[in-house]
Write a protein that holds these residues in place. Structure first.
Motif, PDB file in Angstrom:
ATOM      1  N   GLU A 189      35.512 -65.471  95.468  1.00 43.74           N
ATOM      2  CA  GLU A 189      36.538 -65.822  96.447  1.00 43.74           C
ATOM      3  C   GLU A 189      37.615 -66.699  95.809  1.00 43.74           C
ATOM      4  N   ARG A 190      38.818 -66.608  96.371  1.00 44.53           N
ATOM      5  CA  ARG A 190      39.886 -67.522  95.960  1.00 44.53           C
ATOM      6  C   ARG A 190      40.401 -68.235  97.193  1.00 44.53           C
ATOM      7  N   HIS A 246      45.790 -64.384  91.095  1.00 49.14           N
ATOM      8  CA  HIS A 246      46.155 -65.231  92.229  1.00 49.14           C
ATOM      9  C   HIS A 246      47.426 -66.011  91.949  1.00 49.14           C
ATOM     10  N   SER A 295      43.018 -65.937  85.952  1.00 48.25           N
ATOM     11  CA  SER A 295      42.370 -64.855  86.687  1.00 48.25           C
ATOM     12  C   SER A 295      40.893 -64.822  86.329  1.00 48.25           C
ATOM     13  N   MET A 311      46.284 -63.621  96.662  1.00 47.36           N
ATOM     14  CA  MET A 311      45.167 -63.168  95.839  1.00 47.36           C
ATOM     15  C   MET A 311      45.252 -61.645  95.754  1.00 47.36           C
ATOM     16  N   CYS A 365      45.967 -70.468  94.442  1.00 50.38           N
ATOM     17  CA  CYS A 365      44.595 -70.485  94.966  1.00 50.38           C
ATOM     18  C   CYS A 365      43.735 -71.233  93.948  1.00 50.38           C
ATOM     19  N   VAL A 372      37.775 -71.306  93.095  1.00 52.63           N
ATOM     20  CA  VAL A 372      37.005 -70.059  93.034  1.00 52.63           C
ATOM     21  C   VAL A 372      35.619 -70.347  93.596  1.00 52.63           C
TER      22      VAL A 372
END
Length: 309
Positions: A283-284, A249, A236, A304, A252, A255
């Motif tokens: 963002e993922r 997530h 994370s 996510m 995913c 990043v």
């Protein structure tokens, strides 16, 4: 490419579904954001004992989210343009079926076309813990931008956190590759004080230098423009600031961290001078070499989740 719009039948289904709930209501961007630009788009307002949120049917796009006692966790540009078919600036746009510049065909629209298209609300449920679960559906026939049939489902669960679960279905007879990202714009109080934790000592790909590989020394800070992809991030990440936000997530791997900086923000019409101070994108997704390969008839899913900590 033609941007789909809701037909009478889908609008009727939406109205009937909303009428069965006591936690959803329909409005428009013109009514909810009276000073915003654009012809207007339909919006869903979510209000429960746990949280409140705003979602655009275009893109199944989460625009606002906060818990009842928490801070707003998403930034929506005051210069957002609510014209049908125009990408909305802020919240959590879904970049699909490719992220960023199309690597094979750079002339195609940036970030795909799912975020510019209307999604259908397929279900709305109040869960036993008080959270709301919304299911959005998107169908795409083979077209000049993406020559494969596919569908996508986005399940948004809103309670003490916001969780977005994406499923992509290859409904074509051929295999295809796709990349995607949940492009979170998180609200911050100070760009100079904020950091992104959880990426220290990792390799990143710098978009300002054609994705050249570089080393992240310490936590991510914003002393200038930042546009980076961090591959193979299983852990994370956390935004350390006000508010402090944790992003978790499943599946995913990528990043993406982005802030345009002062000079570029002033030149982007739907951001504007000085607005870069109030958000960062963390963002993922699955982008660049971590794109998904879907064989014909198969599906893949990822989620996510973010919350104030």
């Amino acid at each position: 490419m033609h941007i789909n719009t809701p037909d009478a039948a889908s609008t009727q289904r939406l109205e009937q579904l909303v009428a069965k709930t006591d936690f959803l209501r329909l409005t428009t961007s013109n009514a909810h954001y009276p000073n915003a630009m654009g012809a207007g788009l339909p919006l869903l307002i979510v209000e429960t004992a746990l949280c409140s949120a705003v979602i655009s049917l275009q893109g199944a796009h989460l625009l606002e989210f906060k818990t009842i006692e928490g801070d707003p966790l998403l930034w929506l540009s005051p210069n957002c343009d609510f014209t049908p078919g125009v990408a909305l600036r802020g919240g959590v746009p879904l970049c699909l079926p490719w992220f960023g510049v199309n690597q094979a065909y750079p002339d195609k629209p940036k970030h795909g076309f799912a975020r510019n298209s209307f999604w259908e609300l397929g279900g709305a449920h109040l869960l036993s813990d008080g959270a709301v679960e919304l299911e959005f559906l998107f169908l795409s026939d083979a077209n000049e931008l993406f020559p494969y049939d596919f569908s996508a489902e986005l399940r948004i669960t809103l309670g003490t956190s916001a969780k977005l679960e994406l499923t992509i279905n290859n409904t074509d007879t051929e295999d295809f590759d796709c990349s995607w990202a949940m492009h979170n714009y998180h609200r911050i109080s100070s760009l100079t004080d904020v950091q992104v934790l959880g990426l220290a000592e990792r390799t990143y790909l710098d978009n300002f230098e054609n994705y050249a590989a570089k080393h992240q020394s310490g936590d991510v800070s914003f002393t200038g423009p930042v546009d980076r992809v961090y591959p193979a991030i299983d852990n994370s990440v956390r935004i350390s600031g006000s508010p402090s936000i944790e992003i978790t997530h499943s599946d995913c791997p990528s990043v993406v961290v982005w802030n345009p900086g002062q000079e570029a923000a002033a030149k982007i019409a739907d951001i504007g001078e000085g607005q870069e101070q109030f958000y960062i994108c963390v963002e993922r997704g699955a982008v660049l070499s971590e794109k998904w390969h879907l064989t014909a008839g198969t599906s893949k899913s990822a989620w996510m989740e973010f919350k104030q900590v």
